[in-house]
Motif scaffolding. Structure first.
Motif, PDB file in Angstrom:
ATOM      1  N   ARG A   1      38.878  47.120  34.605  1.00 21.30           N
ATOM      2  CA  ARG A   1      40.156  47.825  34.672  1.00 21.30           C
ATOM      3  C   ARG A   1      40.655  47.831  36.110  1.00 21.30           C
ATOM      4  N   GLY A   2      41.899  47.405  36.291  1.00 22.56           N
ATOM      5  CA  GLY A   2      42.504  47.386  37.619  1.00 22.56           C
ATOM      6  C   GLY A   2      42.085  46.209  38.480  1.00 22.56           C
ATOM      7  N   ALA A   3      41.278  45.305  37.923  1.00 29.56           N
ATOM      8  CA  ALA A   3      40.835  44.136  38.685  1.00 29.56           C
ATOM      9  C   ALA A   3      41.986  43.143  38.847  1.00 29.56           C
ATOM     10  N   THR A   4      41.930  42.348  39.887  1.00 32.45           N
ATOM     11  CA  THR A   4      42.916  41.306  40.143  1.00 32.45           C
ATOM     12  C   THR A   4      42.213  39.955  40.105  1.00 32.45           C
ATOM     13  N   PHE A   5      42.803  39.030  39.362  1.00 34.70           N
ATOM     14  CA  PHE A   5      42.266  37.678  39.273  1.00 34.70           C
ATOM     15  C   PHE A   5      43.333  36.716  39.765  1.00 34.70           C
ATOM     16  N   THR A   6      43.002  35.844  40.700  1.00 30.46           N
ATOM     17  CA  THR A   6      43.937  34.861  41.230  1.00 30.46           C
ATOM     18  C   THR A   6      43.300  33.486  41.129  1.00 30.46           C
ATOM     19  N   GLN A   7      44.004  32.546  40.553  1.00 31.88           N
ATOM     20  CA  GLN A   7      43.534  31.167  40.359  1.00 31.88           C
ATOM     21  C   GLN A   7      42.161  31.143  39.686  1.00 31.88           C
ATOM     22  N   VAL A   8      42.094  31.718  38.492  1.00 29.09           N
ATOM     23  CA  VAL A   8      40.851  31.798  37.717  1.00 29.09           C
ATOM     24  C   VAL A   8      40.909  30.792  36.581  1.00 29.09           C
ATOM     25  N   PHE A   9      39.855  30.050  36.383  1.00 30.09           N
ATOM     26  CA  PHE A   9      39.762  29.077  35.307  1.00 30.09           C
ATOM     27  C   PHE A   9      38.841  29.628  34.224  1.00 30.09           C
ATOM     28  N   LEU A  10      39.368  29.769  33.018  1.00 33.11           N
ATOM     29  CA  LEU A  10      38.588  30.285  31.892  1.00 33.11           C
ATOM     30  C   LEU A  10      38.344  29.188  30.862  1.00 33.11           C
ATOM     31  N   ASN A  11      38.312  27.939  31.311  1.00 32.26           N
ATOM     32  CA  ASN A  11      38.071  26.813  30.420  1.00 32.26           C
ATOM     33  C   ASN A  11      36.765  27.027  29.669  1.00 32.26           C
ATOM     34  N   ALA A  12      36.812  26.899  28.363  1.00 33.60           N
ATOM     35  CA  ALA A  12      35.641  27.001  27.480  1.00 33.60           C
ATOM     36  C   ALA A  12      34.971  28.377  27.533  1.00 33.60           C
ATOM     37  N   ALA A  13      35.691  29.388  28.035  1.00 30.93           N
ATOM     38  CA  ALA A  13      35.135  30.750  28.044  1.00 30.93           C
ATOM     39  C   ALA A  13      35.093  31.287  26.624  1.00 30.93           C
ATOM     40  N   ARG A  14      34.081  32.070  26.311  1.00 31.29           N
ATOM     41  CA  ARG A  14      33.978  32.732  25.020  1.00 31.29           C
ATOM     42  C   ARG A  14      34.184  34.216  25.244  1.00 31.29           C
ATOM     43  N   MET A  15      35.099  34.797  24.493  1.00 32.50           N
ATOM     44  CA  MET A  15      35.405  36.217  24.642  1.00 32.50           C
ATOM     45  C   MET A  15      35.337  36.881  23.279  1.00 32.50           C
TER      46      MET A  15
END
Length: 51
Positions: A20-34
């Motif tokens: 919560r409240g985290a910042t993500f910049t230029q993140v690659f979620l290729n093939a991520a499982r959620m």
């Protein structure tokens, strides 16, 4: 606050984690499982769609 800069977290496992409240910049979620991820209130800018 923990910062990850220019880190390769390939294969990392996150369980029962609050970002919560985290910042993500230029993140690659290729093939991520959620599973059961709540994106309520998230702002996603510049997301790429697969071709």
């Amino acid at each position: 606050m923990t910062e990850f800069r220019e880190q390769d977290l390939t294969g990392a496992l996150f369980e029962r984690v609050s970002l919560r409240g985290a910042t993500f910049t230029q993140v690659f979620l290729n093939a991520a499982r959620m599973h059961a991820v709540d994106f309520t209130g998230a702002q996603v800018r510049g997301a790429l769609k697969p071709n």
